[in-house]
Design an enzyme around this catalytic site. Structure first.
Site, PDB file in Angstrom:
ATOM      1  N   THR A  80      -0.926  -2.598  -4.767  1.00  0.00           N
ATOM      2  CA  THR A  80      -2.349  -2.679  -5.103  1.00  0.00           C
ATOM      3  C   THR A  80      -2.830  -1.302  -5.332  1.00  0.00           C
ATOM      4  OG1 THR A  80      -2.363  -4.385  -3.377  1.00  0.00           O
ATOM      5  CG2 THR A  80      -4.540  -3.273  -3.648  1.00  0.00           C
ATOM      6  N   HIS A 107     -10.484  -7.047  -5.571  1.00  0.00           N
ATOM      7  CA  HIS A 107     -10.533  -7.021  -4.011  1.00  0.00           C
ATOM      8  C   HIS A 107     -11.444  -7.741  -3.313  1.00  0.00           C
ATOM      9  CE1 HIS A 107      -7.441  -4.690  -1.297  1.00  0.00           C
ATOM     10  NE2 HIS A 107      -8.158  -4.822  -0.423  1.00  0.00           N
ATOM     11  N   TYR A 113       0.798  -1.227   0.004  1.00  0.00           N
ATOM     12  CA  TYR A 113      -0.293   0.044   0.044  1.00  0.00           C
ATOM     13  C   TYR A 113       0.991   1.165   0.050  1.00  0.00           C
ATOM     14  CZ  TYR A 113      -4.350  -2.513   0.958  1.00  0.00           C
ATOM     15  OH  TYR A 113      -5.414  -3.396   0.757  1.00  0.00           O
TER      16      TYR A 113
END
Ligand SMILES: Cc1cc2nc3c(=O)[nH]c(=O)nc-3n(C[C@H](O)[C@H](O)[C@H](O)COP(=O)(O)O)c2cc1C
Length: 393
Positions: free
Chosen positions: A183, A289, A157
């Protein structure tokens, strides 16, 4: 590390279970993928359970992910000498005994105190690659130690602070994580009614922050260390890893600071897949996701074939969102995925029994994959293509 039943086909887990039954021993918990979630629900409080099981908004995309698998059916072929199968493959230089990785899942300590350490041990035992989340409840280094000589990738992240970002990347590299998974779909948290109704967000309670809290660059920016002033550390970290979208041009920063393969996770549009090729990354994960971000988004499996056709020759196309069974994996591979990421099921396994729980779920899914592949007449994932499937209109 020796996998349980090393050298044995994954399908042999079936024989193991029946033979143990002769001695009165049953599997540690269900082998039924549909019963697994309910069984985990009985073991978890409503906060952790819904944090794992819940989706964004109305849950439309969680349901769509499953419906897309249901709409497609395998067409078995006969008399094809499929007794012996070979499931192994190599993706971006990482050897895999089967085209399956453990998806990055944050805050695993909410379902079991060992959290990511248990997952890392189970992955190493089975020879599978685990992808560690930036939202881990244990540090990069401790998870690497638990994983030992196992195979691990790191999921980023992307922190706004470049020094913190570079520091985390260098820790991951030094700790033996071979591939960087970035991501893209969670630069902000979606509207998640199950969590909102309980006001349950692990990060603001100090869970899932082990990586920044142990990071020298992050700590250098704090007036007091997190051990002395946790609220201030949380207030600094949360906006650093959520709240700001990035651009395609900024990917060059990651290429500069990571010298291994880079995979972009969260791609759903063919044009974005083409942009990933232009950006010079080595892979993508076609993922929504698990329906946790854009409510009403396309099922990830429906996005897969077009993307695989457009860019499958130029980069590695991985897939997740909705994978529950061996048949699901066969379908995703037939639609062009090189490998799939298993998500919620192994987390439910973790909830049942730490490392042993993850092992049982993953061995069950792999056994189901091996048997389904063979019974459908295929000896390896490489033999699968769209001809293997029938699709309901
Ligand atoms: C509880 C939970 C936490 C997750 N945390 C992360 C994360 O930290 N990073 C990430 O890239 N994906 C995360 N994901 C998404 C998974 O990597 C994966 O895309 C998703 O679980 C696939 O959907 P499925 O579980 O329904 O198959 C998380 C998913 C769940 C269920």
């Amino acid at each position: 590390m020796t996998a349980p039943g090393a050298g044995m086909p994954f399908g042999a887990y079936q024989n193991e279970i029946y033979l143990q039954g002769l001695g009165g021993q049953l599997p540690p918990f269900t082998t039924d993928p549909d019963a697994l979630e309910g069984s985990a629900r009985g073991r978890l409080g409503p906060g952790p359970f819904w944090y794992v099981a819940g989706g964004a908004g109305s849950g439309a995309t969680v349901r769509a992910n499953r419906e897309a698998f249901d709409r497609r059916r395998i067409v078995p072929r006969m008399l094809r000498d499929a007794t012996t199968r070979h499931l192994g493959t190599t993706v971006l230089g990482t050897e895999m005994p089967a085209p399956v990785l453990l998806a990055p899942v944050g805050v695993q300590s909410i379902v079991h105190p060992d959290g990511e350490l248990a997952t890392a041990r189970a992955a190493a035992e089975l020879g599978l690659t685990m992808i560690l989340s930036t939202a881990s409840s244990h540090t990069i280094e401790d998870v690497a130690a638990a994983n030992g000589d196992g195979s691990r990738w790191y999921q980023l992240y992307w922190p706004n602070d470049p020094d913190v970002c570079v520091s985390i990347l260098s820790r991951a590299k030094e700790s033996g994580y071979r591939v960087l998974v970035v991501t893209l779909d969670t630069w902000s948290l979606a509207w998640r009614p199950h969590d909102l109704d309980q006001s349950y967000l692990p990060f603001i309670r100090g869970t899932g922050v082990a990586i920044p809290f142990s990071d020298p660059a992050f700590r250098a920016g704090l007036a007091k260390p997190p051990e002395e002033d946790m609220p201030s550390a949380i207030l600094r970290w949360v906006p650093m890893f959520t709240g700001t979208d990035k651009s395609w041009a900024q990917l060059s920063f990651l290429r500069e600071h990571w010298d291994g393969p880079i995979v972009l996770k969260g791609v759903q549009h063919v044009d974005d897949a083409r942009k990933a090729v232009d950006a010079g990354v080595q892979g993508i994960v076609v993922s929504n996701h698990g329906g946790r971000q854009v409510d009403g988004a396309i099922a990830s499996l429906d996005a897969l074939p077009g993307i695989a056709e457009a860019v499958g020759e130029q980069l590695e196309v991985l897939f997740d969102s909705g994978v529950r069974t061996g048949a699901d994996i066969v379908k995703a591979l037939a639609l062009g995925a090189r490998a799939v990421l298993l998500g919620r099921p192994y987390v439910y396994g973790l909830a049942h029994g730490g490392q042993g729980g993850v092992r049982h779920v993953v061995r069950s899914v792999l056994a189901d994959l091996d048997l389904t592949l063979g019974l459908a007449g295929f000896r390896s994932p490489a033999e699968l293509n769209r001809d293997a499937l029938w699709e309901r209109a």
